[in-house]
Write a protein that holds these residues in place. Structure first.
Motif, PDB file in Angstrom:
ATOM      1  N   LEU A  36       0.984  13.822  -0.921  1.00 31.72           N
ATOM      2  CA  LEU A  36       0.048  14.176  -1.994  1.00 31.72           C
ATOM      3  C   LEU A  36      -1.014  15.110  -1.444  1.00 31.72           C
ATOM      4  CD1 LEU A  36      -1.267  13.792  -4.843  1.00 31.72           C
ATOM      5  CD2 LEU A  36      -2.529  11.892  -3.858  1.00 31.72           C
ATOM      6  N   ASP A  37      -1.042  16.336  -1.982  1.00 35.35           N
ATOM      7  CA  ASP A  37      -2.128  17.256  -1.643  1.00 35.35           C
ATOM      8  C   ASP A  37      -2.998  17.368  -2.891  1.00 35.35           C
ATOM      9  OD1 ASP A  37      -3.860  19.294  -1.104  1.00 35.35           O
ATOM     10  OD2 ASP A  37      -2.358  20.654  -0.286  1.00 35.35           O
ATOM     11  N   LEU A  38      -4.187  16.810  -2.810  1.00 34.66           N
ATOM     12  CA  LEU A  38      -5.050  16.745  -3.998  1.00 34.66           C
ATOM     13  C   LEU A  38      -5.558  18.118  -4.423  1.00 34.66           C
ATOM     14  CD1 LEU A  38      -6.913  13.498  -3.050  1.00 34.66           C
ATOM     15  CD2 LEU A  38      -5.677  13.834  -5.181  1.00 34.66           C
ATOM     16  N   SER A  39      -5.398  19.127  -3.559  1.00 35.39           N
ATOM     17  CA  SER A  39      -5.856  20.465  -3.956  1.00 35.39           C
ATOM     18  C   SER A  39      -4.763  21.221  -4.717  1.00 35.39           C
ATOM     19  CB  SER A  39      -6.299  21.265  -2.731  1.00 35.39           C
ATOM     20  OG  SER A  39      -5.191  21.487  -1.889  1.00 35.39           O
ATOM     21  N   SER A  40      -3.582  20.614  -4.843  1.00 30.93           N
ATOM     22  CA  SER A  40      -2.480  21.270  -5.550  1.00 30.93           C
ATOM     23  C   SER A  40      -2.066  20.462  -6.785  1.00 30.93           C
ATOM     24  CB  SER A  40      -1.288  21.426  -4.596  1.00 30.93           C
ATOM     25  OG  SER A  40      -0.088  21.522  -5.315  1.00 30.93           O
ATOM     26  N   MET A  41      -2.226  21.078  -7.949  1.00 27.14           N
ATOM     27  CA  MET A  41      -1.860  20.400  -9.210  1.00 27.14           C
ATOM     28  C   MET A  41      -0.372  20.027  -9.189  1.00 27.14           C
ATOM     29  SD  MET A  41      -4.490  20.626 -11.503  1.00 27.14           S
ATOM     30  CE  MET A  41      -6.068  21.411 -11.425  1.00 27.14           C
ATOM     31  N   ALA A  42       0.457  20.936  -8.620  1.00 20.96           N
ATOM     32  CA  ALA A  42       1.895  20.693  -8.578  1.00 20.96           C
ATOM     33  C   ALA A  42       2.189  19.449  -7.740  1.00 20.96           C
ATOM     34  CB  ALA A  42       2.608  21.905  -8.010  1.00 20.96           C
ATOM     35  N   SER A  43       1.485  19.341  -6.609  1.00 23.67           N
ATOM     36  CA  SER A  43       1.693  18.192  -5.729  1.00 23.67           C
ATOM     37  C   SER A  43       1.261  16.891  -6.421  1.00 23.67           C
ATOM     38  CB  SER A  43       0.909  18.401  -4.427  1.00 23.67           C
ATOM     39  OG  SER A  43       0.940  17.248  -3.651  1.00 23.67           O
ATOM     40  N   VAL A  44       0.133  16.947  -7.132  1.00 20.89           N
ATOM     41  CA  VAL A  44      -0.360  15.752  -7.832  1.00 20.89           C
ATOM     42  C   VAL A  44       0.656  15.311  -8.902  1.00 20.89           C
ATOM     43  CG1 VAL A  44      -2.186  14.817  -9.311  1.00 20.89           C
ATOM     44  CG2 VAL A  44      -2.788  16.289  -7.399  1.00 20.89           C
ATOM     45  N   ARG A  45       1.171  16.293  -9.640  1.00 20.39           N
ATOM     46  CA  ARG A  45       2.154  15.973 -10.707  1.00 20.39           C
ATOM     47  C   ARG A  45       3.428  15.393 -10.106  1.00 20.39           C
ATOM     48  NH1 ARG A  45       0.598  17.639 -15.516  1.00 20.39           N
ATOM     49  NH2 ARG A  45      -1.021  19.228 -15.607  1.00 20.39           N
ATOM     50  N   LYS A  46       3.873  15.976  -8.985  1.00 28.34           N
ATOM     51  CA  LYS A  46       5.098  15.510  -8.324  1.00 28.34           C
ATOM     52  C   LYS A  46       4.890  14.067  -7.838  1.00 28.34           C
ATOM     53  CE  LYS A  46       8.319  16.960  -4.702  1.00 28.34           C
ATOM     54  NZ  LYS A  46       7.995  16.442  -3.388  1.00 28.34           N
ATOM     55  N   PHE A  47       3.727  13.829  -7.253  1.00 30.43           N
ATOM     56  CA  PHE A  47       3.420  12.487  -6.748  1.00 30.43           C
ATOM     57  C   PHE A  47       3.447  11.477  -7.894  1.00 30.43           C
ATOM     58  CE2 PHE A  47       0.461   9.021  -6.031  1.00 30.43           C
ATOM     59  CZ  PHE A  47       0.778   8.603  -4.748  1.00 30.43           C
ATOM     60  N   ALA A  48       2.745  11.815  -8.966  1.00 31.45           N
ATOM     61  CA  ALA A  48       2.643  10.893 -10.110  1.00 31.45           C
ATOM     62  C   ALA A  48       4.022  10.663 -10.733  1.00 31.45           C
ATOM     63  CB  ALA A  48       1.677  11.441 -11.145  1.00 31.45           C
ATOM     64  N   ALA A  49       4.838  11.716 -10.784  1.00 31.08           N
ATOM     65  CA  ALA A  49       6.175  11.585 -11.378  1.00 31.08           C
ATOM     66  C   ALA A  49       7.046  10.682 -10.513  1.00 31.08           C
ATOM     67  CB  ALA A  49       6.820  12.953 -11.514  1.00 31.08           C
ATOM     68  N   GLU A  50       6.949  10.887  -9.190  1.00 30.01           N
ATOM     69  CA  GLU A  50       7.749  10.061  -8.262  1.00 30.01           C
ATOM     70  C   GLU A  50       7.306   8.627  -8.323  1.00 30.01           C
ATOM     71  OE1 GLU A  50       7.821  11.450  -4.231  1.00 30.01           O
ATOM     72  OE2 GLU A  50       8.451  13.449  -4.908  1.00 30.01           O
ATOM     73  N   PHE A  51       6.012   8.492  -8.582  1.00 30.28           N
ATOM     74  CA  PHE A  51       5.479   7.130  -8.606  1.00 30.28           C
ATOM     75  C   PHE A  51       5.762   6.476  -9.942  1.00 30.28           C
ATOM     76  CE2 PHE A  51       3.200   3.950  -6.583  1.00 30.28           C
ATOM     77  CZ  PHE A  51       2.420   3.283  -7.501  1.00 30.28           C
TER      78      PHE A  51
ATOM     79  N   VAL B  80       0.828  -1.213   0.000  1.00 33.67           N
ATOM     80  CA  VAL B  80       0.000   0.000   0.000  1.00 33.67           C
ATOM     81  C   VAL B  80       0.864   1.266   0.000  1.00 33.67           C
ATOM     82  CG1 VAL B  80      -1.861   1.275   1.144  1.00 33.67           C
ATOM     83  CG2 VAL B  80      -1.789  -1.215   1.321  1.00 33.67           C
ATOM     84  N   ILE B  81       0.531   2.161  -0.930  1.00 31.46           N
ATOM     85  CA  ILE B  81       1.143   3.488  -0.927  1.00 31.46           C
ATOM     86  C   ILE B  81       0.131   4.411  -0.266  1.00 31.46           C
ATOM     87  CG2 ILE B  81       2.184   5.330  -2.337  1.00 31.46           C
ATOM     88  CD1 ILE B  81       3.455   2.685  -3.094  1.00 31.46           C
ATOM     89  N   MET B  82       0.484   4.927   0.893  1.00 28.06           N
ATOM     90  CA  MET B  82      -0.397   5.889   1.574  1.00 28.06           C
ATOM     91  C   MET B  82      -0.120   7.272   0.989  1.00 28.06           C
ATOM     92  SD  MET B  82       0.074   4.831   5.582  1.00 28.06           S
ATOM     93  CE  MET B  82      -0.982   6.149   6.155  1.00 28.06           C
ATOM     94  N   ALA B  83      -1.116   7.831   0.280  1.00 29.87           N
ATOM     95  CA  ALA B  83      -0.942   9.156  -0.314  1.00 29.87           C
ATOM     96  C   ALA B  83      -1.563  10.176   0.635  1.00 29.87           C
ATOM     97  CB  ALA B  83      -1.614   9.199  -1.678  1.00 29.87           C
ATOM     98  N   VAL B  84      -0.701  10.918   1.326  1.00 28.16           N
ATOM     99  CA  VAL B  84      -1.194  11.819   2.391  1.00 28.16           C
ATOM    100  C   VAL B  84      -0.616  13.219   2.235  1.00 28.16           C
ATOM    101  CG1 VAL B  84      -1.512   9.965   4.079  1.00 28.16           C
ATOM    102  CG2 VAL B  84       0.687  11.115   3.933  1.00 28.16           C
ATOM    103  N   ARG B  85      -1.361  14.219   2.710  1.00 24.72           N
ATOM    104  CA  ARG B  85      -0.799  15.576   2.572  1.00 24.72           C
ATOM    105  C   ARG B  85       0.117  15.915   3.736  1.00 24.72           C
ATOM    106  NH1 ARG B  85      -6.101  19.493   3.203  1.00 24.72           N
ATOM    107  NH2 ARG B  85      -7.054  18.343   4.909  1.00 24.72           N
ATOM    108  N   ASN B  86      -0.035  15.199   4.843  1.00 20.69           N
ATOM    109  CA  ASN B  86       0.860  15.418   5.979  1.00 20.69           C
ATOM    110  C   ASN B  86       1.624  14.119   6.245  1.00 20.69           C
ATOM    111  OD1 ASN B  86       1.997  15.614   8.561  1.00 20.69           O
ATOM    112  ND2 ASN B  86       0.437  17.072   9.224  1.00 20.69           N
TER     113      ASN B  86
END
Ligand SMILES: NC(=O)c1ccc[n+]([C@@H]2O[C@H](COP(=O)([O-])OP(=O)(O)OC[C@H]3O[C@@H](n4cnc5c(N)ncnc54)[C@H](OP(=O)(O)O)[C@@H]3O)[C@@H](O)[C@H]2O)c1
Length: 284
Positions: free
Chosen positions: A87-102, A56-62
């Motif tokens: 992962l902060d779902l309210s931030s496009m930058a955070s979503v892109r960073k998460f997806a790129a890292e993943f 499981v990958i826990m995607a969390v903002r904190n």
């Protein structure tokens, strides 16, 4: 409560827990990304998927809270394979960073960015990919026209009635997104399913944070709502259960097929929302 015990055609009911619904299922070799994994339904979903051997990958903002939750689960399940990622779902930058890292707008952008990785994984592993959107029965309280595209970012905090409609609209978007995504995946012939669900009225932090009245509901809710073990059952059912292999574009509640609202079944509205979200997330 007796009404919680009534079983649907799946053999499960509102009182079924996530552990019960996944009993005997071996999730070894599977990987799941759980958003909102630091609390409530997401936290219990993480725990039970890990219990069944899923990585499981826990995607969390904190991530500090995320790591505390991970430690708590690993203390109970020593073999749990869990990673914490920001992962902060309210931030496009955070979503892109998460997806790129993943390696791999909000939920819409995240799903879009991860879809190619999911397709490759499904083709390579011959295992079905599953996308599970946590919606709510509140999607039935959305605006009469379904989605108010021209007022999508309007702040509705101070008006209880508008706030309910706004929340309903966001939950309707979850159902429409799963429906349109499923239609596209079927068209492509890809072995990935997409469904949405109502978890039940579950005692979690969600209600406590909302308003004074919601706080009261939270207080008395313990006596007639689902607990978190029951609240995570439908997510775990859709993520792991063999009964739903190949089932896609449906709406579930209490681990059974359920009826969504008329706007939720409106394929034109779903397509319009898809194009609108795409334009917001990936402007031309
Ligand atoms: N509880 C119910 O009765 C109920 C009923 C119907 C539907 N639902 C749906 O179930 C889902 C989970 O709710 P819950 O009851 O488990 O609530 P919860 O205990 O408040 O958990 C919500 C989770 O979402 C995370 N989150 C919030 N905003 C985020 C963001 N911008 N980016 C990333 N993560 C974010 C929170 O992280 P933090 O810890 O950082 O705040 C938290 O982990 C929600 O979609 C809700 O609409 C709940």
């Amino acid at each position: 409560m007796w009404i919680f015990e009534r079983k649907g055609s799946s053999g499960f009911s509102a009182s079924t827990t996530a552990e019960e619904v996944t009993q005997g299922i071996d999730g070894t070799g599977l990987t799941a990304i759980v958003t909102g994994a630091s609390s409530g339904i997401g936290k219990e979903t993480t725990r039970v998927l890990a219990l069944r051997g899923v990585h499981v990958i826990m995607a969390v903002r904190n991530t500090i809270i995320g790591k505390t939750v991970k430690d708590e689960i690993v203390k109970e399940i020593s073999v749990a394979k869990i990673e914490v990622m920001e992962l902060d779902l309210s931030s496009m930058a955070s979503v892109r960073k998460f997806a790129a890292e993943f390696e791999a707008t909000g939920h819409f952008l995240l799903t879009n960015l991860l879809l190619d990785t999911m397709k490759r994984t499904a083709a390579k592993s011959h295992l079905e990919g599953r996308i599970v959107n946590v919606s709510s029965v509140a999607h039935k309280m959305a605006y009469h026209e379904g989605i108010q595209f021209n007022k999508i970012n309007e702040d509705a905090r101070y008006w209880v009635r508008t706030a309910a409609k706004k929340y309903g609209q966001s939950k309707l978007a979850n159902v429409l997104h799963a429906g349109e995504l499923s239609r596209r995946l079927k068209e492509e012939g890809v072995p990935i399913t997409a469904n949405s669900l109502h978890p039940g009225i579950v005692v979690t932090d969600l209600l406590r944070h909302r308003s004074f009245f919601a706080g009261i509901i939270f207080g008395i809710g313990k006596y007639f709502c689902k607990n978190v073990h029951q609240g995570a059952a439908t997510t775990c059912y859709l993520a792991l259960h063999p009964q739903v292999k190949g089932v896609s574009g449906e709406y579930f509640s209490d681990c059974n097929l359920s009826q969504s609202s008329s706007p939720a079944k409106d394929s034109e509205l779903a397509k319009k929302l898809w194009d609108f979200s795409l334009n917001l997330a990936i402007p031309k």
